[in-house]
Design a protein around this motif. Sequence first.
Motif, PDB file in Angstrom:
ATOM      1  N   LYS A   1     -12.904  -2.996  16.755  1.00  0.00           N
ATOM      2  CA  LYS A   1     -12.998  -2.170  15.552  1.00  0.00           C
ATOM      3  C   LYS A   1     -11.876  -1.137  15.606  1.00  0.00           C
ATOM      4  CE  LYS A   1     -17.985  -2.544  15.087  1.00  0.00           C
ATOM      5  NZ  LYS A   1     -19.268  -1.833  14.960  1.00  0.00           N
ATOM      6  N   PHE A   2     -11.347  -0.795  14.442  1.00  0.00           N
ATOM      7  CA  PHE A   2     -10.327   0.243  14.374  1.00  0.00           C
ATOM      8  C   PHE A   2     -10.304   0.834  12.967  1.00  0.00           C
ATOM      9  CE2 PHE A   2      -8.323  -3.761  13.409  1.00  0.00           C
ATOM     10  CZ  PHE A   2      -7.423  -3.508  12.399  1.00  0.00           C
ATOM     11  N   LYS A   3      -9.631   1.948  12.838  1.00  0.00           N
ATOM     12  CA  LYS A   3      -9.571   2.626  11.537  1.00  0.00           C
ATOM     13  C   LYS A   3      -8.217   2.357  10.878  1.00  0.00           C
ATOM     14  CE  LYS A   3      -8.436   6.921  13.918  1.00  0.00           C
ATOM     15  NZ  LYS A   3      -8.580   6.586  15.286  1.00  0.00           N
ATOM     16  N   VAL A   4      -8.262   2.227   9.558  1.00  0.00           N
ATOM     17  CA  VAL A   4      -7.050   1.990   8.777  1.00  0.00           C
ATOM     18  C   VAL A   4      -6.899   3.141   7.796  1.00  0.00           C
ATOM     19  CG1 VAL A   4      -5.868   0.445   7.177  1.00  0.00           C
ATOM     20  CG2 VAL A   4      -7.336  -0.515   8.966  1.00  0.00           C
ATOM     21  N   PRO A   5      -5.807   3.904   7.901  1.00  0.00           N
ATOM     22  CA  PRO A   5      -5.594   5.015   6.966  1.00  0.00           C
ATOM     23  C   PRO A   5      -5.009   4.536   5.630  1.00  0.00           C
ATOM     24  CG  PRO A   5      -4.164   5.215   8.918  1.00  0.00           C
ATOM     25  CD  PRO A   5      -4.848   3.900   8.983  1.00  0.00           C
ATOM     26  N   PHE A   6      -5.606   5.008   4.554  1.00  0.00           N
ATOM     27  CA  PHE A   6      -5.087   4.787   3.205  1.00  0.00           C
ATOM     28  C   PHE A   6      -4.662   6.147   2.673  1.00  0.00           C
ATOM     29  CE2 PHE A   6      -7.406   1.010   3.925  1.00  0.00           C
ATOM     30  CZ  PHE A   6      -6.950   0.054   3.033  1.00  0.00           C
ATOM     31  N   LYS A   7      -3.559   6.172   1.907  1.00  0.00           N
ATOM     32  CA  LYS A   7      -3.071   7.446   1.384  1.00  0.00           C
ATOM     33  C   LYS A   7      -3.090   7.432  -0.135  1.00  0.00           C
ATOM     34  CE  LYS A   7       1.253   8.694   2.177  1.00  0.00           C
ATOM     35  NZ  LYS A   7       2.471   9.344   2.692  1.00  0.00           N
ATOM     36  N   ARG A   8      -3.631   8.517  -0.697  1.00  0.00           N
ATOM     37  CA  ARG A   8      -3.623   8.674  -2.150  1.00  0.00           C
ATOM     38  C   ARG A   8      -2.240   9.155  -2.559  1.00  0.00           C
ATOM     39  NH1 ARG A   8      -8.041  11.757  -5.968  1.00  0.00           N
ATOM     40  NH2 ARG A   8      -6.555  12.110  -7.631  1.00  0.00           N
TER      41      ARG A   8
ATOM     42  N   THR B   1      -1.781  12.967  -4.203  1.00  0.00           N
ATOM     43  CA  THR B   1      -2.141  14.151  -3.416  1.00  0.00           C
ATOM     44  C   THR B   1      -1.726  14.056  -1.951  1.00  0.00           C
ATOM     45  OG1 THR B   1      -4.317  13.289  -2.790  1.00  0.00           O
ATOM     46  CG2 THR B   1      -4.185  14.552  -4.861  1.00  0.00           C
ATOM     47  N   GLY B   2      -1.477  12.854  -1.481  1.00  0.00           N
ATOM     48  CA  GLY B   2      -1.149  12.670  -0.067  1.00  0.00           C
ATOM     49  C   GLY B   2      -2.367  12.649   0.832  1.00  0.00           C
ATOM     50  N   ARG B   3      -3.547  12.776   0.237  1.00  0.00           N
ATOM     51  CA  ARG B   3      -4.792  12.750   1.013  1.00  0.00           C
ATOM     52  C   ARG B   3      -4.937  11.407   1.713  1.00  0.00           C
ATOM     53  NH1 ARG B   3     -10.615  11.514  -1.113  1.00  0.00           N
ATOM     54  NH2 ARG B   3     -11.770  11.869   0.799  1.00  0.00           N
ATOM     55  N   VAL B   4      -5.424  11.449   2.944  1.00  0.00           N
ATOM     56  CA  VAL B   4      -5.633  10.218   3.711  1.00  0.00           C
ATOM     57  C   VAL B   4      -7.129   9.990   3.885  1.00  0.00           C
ATOM     58  CG1 VAL B   4      -5.279   9.102   5.945  1.00  0.00           C
ATOM     59  CG2 VAL B   4      -3.426  10.414   4.903  1.00  0.00           C
TER      60      VAL B   4
ATOM     61  N   LEU C   1     -12.509  -5.499   6.107  1.00  0.00           N
ATOM     62  CA  LEU C   1     -12.167  -4.107   5.833  1.00  0.00           C
ATOM     63  C   LEU C   1     -12.866  -3.653   4.554  1.00  0.00           C
ATOM     64  CD1 LEU C   1     -10.315  -1.623   6.457  1.00  0.00           C
ATOM     65  CD2 LEU C   1      -8.521  -2.803   5.199  1.00  0.00           C
ATOM     66  N   PRO C   2     -14.065  -3.015   4.689  1.00  0.00           N
ATOM     67  CA  PRO C   2     -14.729  -2.463   3.504  1.00  0.00           C
ATOM     68  C   PRO C   2     -13.890  -1.316   2.931  1.00  0.00           C
ATOM     69  CG  PRO C   2     -16.224  -2.590   5.380  1.00  0.00           C
ATOM     70  CD  PRO C   2     -14.852  -2.841   5.893  1.00  0.00           C
ATOM     71  N   LEU C   3     -13.689  -1.328   1.616  1.00  0.00           N
ATOM     72  CA  LEU C   3     -12.832  -0.332   0.961  1.00  0.00           C
ATOM     73  C   LEU C   3     -13.647   0.505  -0.010  1.00  0.00           C
ATOM     74  CD1 LEU C   3      -9.811  -2.695   0.271  1.00  0.00           C
ATOM     75  CD2 LEU C   3     -10.041  -1.034   2.121  1.00  0.00           C
ATOM     76  N   LYS C   4     -14.276   1.529   0.507  1.00  0.00           N
ATOM     77  CA  LYS C   4     -15.105   2.405  -0.331  1.00  0.00           C
ATOM     78  C   LYS C   4     -14.323   3.693  -0.596  1.00  0.00           C
ATOM     79  CE  LYS C   4     -19.809   4.069  -0.822  1.00  0.00           C
ATOM     80  NZ  LYS C   4     -21.150   4.062  -0.250  1.00  0.00           N
ATOM     81  N   PHE C   5     -13.473   3.642  -1.638  1.00  0.00           N
ATOM     82  CA  PHE C   5     -12.652   4.804  -1.986  1.00  0.00           C
ATOM     83  C   PHE C   5     -13.534   5.868  -2.630  1.00  0.00           C
ATOM     84  CE2 PHE C   5      -9.674   1.226  -1.993  1.00  0.00           C
ATOM     85  CZ  PHE C   5      -8.661   1.736  -1.188  1.00  0.00           C
TER      86      PHE C   5
ATOM     87  N   VAL D   1      -4.485   6.283  -7.278  1.00  0.00           N
ATOM     88  CA  VAL D   1      -3.743   5.181  -6.693  1.00  0.00           C
ATOM     89  C   VAL D   1      -3.638   5.422  -5.189  1.00  0.00           C
ATOM     90  CG1 VAL D   1      -1.540   3.951  -6.641  1.00  0.00           C
ATOM     91  CG2 VAL D   1      -2.450   4.793  -8.819  1.00  0.00           C
ATOM     92  N   TRP D   2      -4.118   4.464  -4.430  1.00  0.00           N
ATOM     93  CA  TRP D   2      -4.125   4.534  -2.964  1.00  0.00           C
ATOM     94  C   TRP D   2      -3.237   3.432  -2.418  1.00  0.00           C
ATOM     95  CZ3 TRP D   2      -7.162   7.999  -0.059  1.00  0.00           C
ATOM     96  CH2 TRP D   2      -8.040   8.781  -0.804  1.00  0.00           C
ATOM     97  N   ILE D   3      -2.548   3.713  -1.310  1.00  0.00           N
ATOM     98  CA  ILE D   3      -1.715   2.695  -0.679  1.00  0.00           C
ATOM     99  C   ILE D   3      -2.051   2.577   0.805  1.00  0.00           C
ATOM    100  CG2 ILE D   3       0.245   2.944  -2.265  1.00  0.00           C
ATOM    101  CD1 ILE D   3       1.642   4.560   0.050  1.00  0.00           C
ATOM    102  N   VAL D   4      -1.733   1.419   1.336  1.00  0.00           N
ATOM    103  CA  VAL D   4      -1.728   1.195   2.777  1.00  0.00           C
ATOM    104  C   VAL D   4      -0.450   0.420   3.052  1.00  0.00           C
ATOM    105  CG1 VAL D   4      -3.098  -0.935   2.723  1.00  0.00           C
ATOM    106  CG2 VAL D   4      -3.020   0.449   4.815  1.00  0.00           C
ATOM    107  N   ASN D   5       0.254   0.785   4.117  1.00  0.00           N
ATOM    108  CA  ASN D   5       1.515   0.120   4.435  1.00  0.00           C
ATOM    109  C   ASN D   5       1.708   0.073   5.952  1.00  0.00           C
ATOM    110  OD1 ASN D   5       2.396   2.717   5.155  1.00  0.00           O
ATOM    111  ND2 ASN D   5       3.293   3.075   3.134  1.00  0.00           N
ATOM    112  N   GLN D   6       2.846  -0.410   6.361  1.00  0.00           N
ATOM    113  CA  GLN D   6       3.105  -0.577   7.787  1.00  0.00           C
ATOM    114  C   GLN D   6       3.092   0.760   8.521  1.00  0.00           C
ATOM    115  OE1 GLN D   6       5.778  -3.707   8.838  1.00  0.00           O
ATOM    116  NE2 GLN D   6       6.758  -2.461  10.407  1.00  0.00           N
ATOM    117  N   ALA D   7       3.672   1.790   7.935  1.00  0.00           N
ATOM    118  CA  ALA D   7       3.686   3.102   8.591  1.00  0.00           C
ATOM    119  C   ALA D   7       2.268   3.637   8.769  1.00  0.00           C
ATOM    120  CB  ALA D   7       4.532   4.086   7.787  1.00  0.00           C
TER     121      ALA D   7
END
Length: 173
Positions: free
Chosen positions: A110-117, A120-123, A137-141, A146-152
């Motif tokens: 198990k691990f955490k995946v950060p998504f950024k809005r 606002t830049g909120r994670v 990966l359950p995605l309960k925003f 608009v939220w993104i997830v990327n390699q960084a």
Amino acid sequence: MQVLLLIQSGAIAPQLPDSITLFKQQSIVDIDGKAYFFADYIGSKALVSDYNVDDYLASIAPKETQLIPVIIDNVAGQLEGYVNNENEYTVPQSSDAVIATGKLAIPDRKFKVPFKRVDTGRVQLMPAEVVEGVFTLPLKFETNGVWIVNQALINTDYEQDIFELTERKFSVI
């Protein structure tokens, strides 16, 4: 021209086939337990290296780490009727039905995946789990936007990138 010349112990200059001033960026390197004089030769003599320079340079080059691809096969729970660009999903806010699944070739964990809005830049962290090479990966925003997830973002907890991920955009309404 770069050269590698086998040297014995003692003064180096008398062992060289030309004046020491014609050897720039000098260093002594160890190859298989033997000492070599490594330098950039700017003289006019046709010197032959005692060891293949290309092989030596390849042996000291930093090894490029192969990144582990994160392959998203499906995002369940998307809202119908919206036109999305490639790697974009329109999903409802605070829904338990939005779940991304795919392949990730790592041991079960198990691990955490950060998504950024974006605005606002909120994670927000999302919980991911890998079982037998398949991730869920359950995605309960919690907020719309608009939220993104990327390699960084997915590599945030690591000193060096270990995962490869094409950016994904989630329009949450």
